[in-house]
Design an enzyme around this catalytic site. Structure first.
Site, PDB file in Angstrom:
ATOM      1  N   ARG A 111     -23.006  19.750  20.622  1.00  0.00           N
ATOM      2  CA  ARG A 111     -24.159  19.820  20.693  1.00  0.00           C
ATOM      3  C   ARG A 111     -24.854  18.752  19.686  1.00  0.00           C
ATOM      4  O   ARG A 111     -26.050  18.154  19.929  1.00  0.00           O
ATOM      5  CB  ARG A 111     -24.549  21.317  20.259  1.00  0.00           C
ATOM      6  N   SER A 146       3.214  17.655  21.622  1.00  0.00           N
ATOM      7  CA  SER A 146       3.751  16.629  22.351  1.00  0.00           C
ATOM      8  C   SER A 146       4.490  15.757  21.768  1.00  0.00           C
ATOM      9  O   SER A 146       4.277  15.117  20.698  1.00  0.00           O
ATOM     10  CB  SER A 146       2.319  15.955  22.994  1.00  0.00           C
ATOM     11  N   GLY A 190      -3.761  19.892  12.674  1.00  0.00           N
ATOM     12  CA  GLY A 190      -3.168  19.628  11.271  1.00  0.00           C
ATOM     13  C   GLY A 190      -2.783  18.196  11.002  1.00  0.00           C
ATOM     14  O   GLY A 190      -3.069  17.300  11.882  1.00  0.00           O
ATOM     15  N   ASP A 191      -1.679  18.188  10.117  1.00  0.00           N
ATOM     16  CA  ASP A 191      -1.151  16.839   9.682  1.00  0.00           C
ATOM     17  C   ASP A 191      -0.435  16.100  11.103  1.00  0.00           C
ATOM     18  O   ASP A 191      -0.624  14.977  11.012  1.00  0.00           O
ATOM     19  CB  ASP A 191      -0.333  16.773   8.482  1.00  0.00           C
ATOM     20  N   THR A 209      -6.415  24.061  10.591  1.00  0.00           N
ATOM     21  CA  THR A 209      -4.886  24.735  10.322  1.00  0.00           C
ATOM     22  C   THR A 209      -5.091  26.025   9.337  1.00  0.00           C
ATOM     23  O   THR A 209      -5.652  25.948   8.367  1.00  0.00           O
ATOM     24  CB  THR A 209      -3.721  23.861   9.691  1.00  0.00           C
ATOM     25  N   ASP A 250      -2.919  27.037   7.568  1.00  0.00           N
ATOM     26  CA  ASP A 250      -1.958  27.063   6.193  1.00  0.00           C
ATOM     27  C   ASP A 250      -2.924  26.372   5.050  1.00  0.00           C
ATOM     28  O   ASP A 250      -2.422  26.693   4.097  1.00  0.00           O
ATOM     29  CB  ASP A 250      -0.959  26.288   6.520  1.00  0.00           C
ATOM     30  N   ASP A 258      -3.033  23.399   4.309  1.00  0.00           N
ATOM     31  CA  ASP A 258      -2.143  22.457   3.818  1.00  0.00           C
ATOM     32  C   ASP A 258      -2.526  21.072   3.740  1.00  0.00           C
ATOM     33  O   ASP A 258      -1.415  20.249   3.885  1.00  0.00           O
ATOM     34  CB  ASP A 258      -0.619  22.712   4.401  1.00  0.00           C
TER      35      ASP A 258
END
Length: 319
Positions: A25, A73, A102-103, A125, A127, A129
């Site tokens: 949007r 992947s 995440g990382d 994520t 976590d 982290d």
């Protein structure tokens, strides 16, 4: 820039849909064409693209998970996979990409940046982290899910006068365990960042029992030890009747909290703004309640730091 895309990668987190909605949007508001990439980097390499309109993201802000689906992947980790993905982006006329994850997802985004493709990340994520941001998308909801479970388990612990060990997610980061343990009034919290001393834990349990306490809650991050193992050790050392609950993937699901809906909305809009302004190779972070741009290199090279003052707070309040 006229056309950008968005994908979600790695583990799902509540609030991802709020971020997707905001990217779409805000992008349309800025007269951009939006494309959704399904199944993360796997879908990117395969060309699994769908057009996203205003209506495509209607009624999703309250939904957990991700409407774009997600996957991990191995193929994308190769140079061949990365160049294949870049080719898919180019042939579809996409000029910028937002990656929510995440990382590991950010390392993939960093590779695209190194190949010359403008990419911005949103830390999603449970976590919490990722360095350089106070909170990641989904963490608040996960903590509230754990709190709800602790409250329910405490009712049973009180009724049967038992000690309960609750195992939560967090292989390398103890944020979920620490925040939910302190907020849930746990007697002890075991986290990867702090060496656990089972004798200290059992001593506090015995001390509480001596003053008349009949039940206790112990929260364990999965990265410390198996909850069953901790439960057996407590039973052996104290003689208390002990039960173990492993919350598992229930922590990933559910409707996102108001905080995560706001965070996803703010981060999604900021990601689009950064792409339009020529920003690339950065993660959107939250610092002191402000949206900031942090280079991937910085976010990925710095270790995540957990506020150990909260750990000490938990100990002082659980006497």
């Amino acid at each position: 820039m006229k056309k950008i895309a968005v994908l979600t990668s790695g583990g799902d987190a509540p609030g991802m849909n709020a971020a997707i909605r905001a990217v779409v949007r805000r992008g349309i508001f800025k007269q951009l064409e939006l494309t959704g990439i399904k199944h993360g980097y796997e879908g990117l390499m395969a060309g699994d693209f769908i057009p996203l309109e205003l209506g495509s993201v209607g009624d999703i802000i309250q939904r957990g998970g991700t409407i774009l689906q997600t996957a991990r992947s191995e193929a994308f980790k190769t140079e061949e996979g990365q160049r294949q993905a870049l080719g898919r982006l180019r042939e579809n006329g996409i000029e910028g990409l937002v990656v929510i994850g995440g990382d590991g997802s950010f390392r993939g985004a960093q590779k695209l940046v190194q190949l010359g493709f403008p990419t911005v990340g949103i830390p999603g994520t449970i976590d919490n982290d990722i360095a350089c941001t106070d909170f990641t998308l989904g963490f608040d909801t996960a903590v509230n899910t754990v709190i709800d479970a602790i409250d329910k388990i405490r009712d049973t612990a009180t009724s049967h006068e038992r000690t309960y060990v609750i195992e939560v997610m967090g292989r390398h980061a103890g944020d979920i365990a620490l925040w939910s343990g302190v907020a849930g009034g746990a007697e002890s919290v075991l986290i990867p960042e702090k060496e656990a001393n089972i004798d200290d834990i059992t001593a506090r349990l015995l001390q509480g029992h001596k003053r008349g306490k009949k039940h206790s809650i112990i929260v364990v991050a999965e990265g410390v030890a198996n909850g069953q193992t901790i439960g057996e050790l407590i039973r052996e050392k104290t003689g208390f009747e002990t039960r173990v609950t492993v919350l598992g993937h229930i922590q990933r699901g559910g409707s996102p909290s108001a905080f995560d809906r706001m965070l996803g909305s703010r981060m999604g809009a900021k990601a689009v703004d950064l792409l339009v302004e020529g920003g690339a190779g950065v993660m959107v972070g939250m610092q002191n309640n402000q949206m900031v741009a942090v280079p991937f290199d910085q976010a990925l090279s710095q270790p995540h730091s957990l506020p150990l003052a909260l750990y000490e707070l938990g100990i002082s309040l659980s006497i």
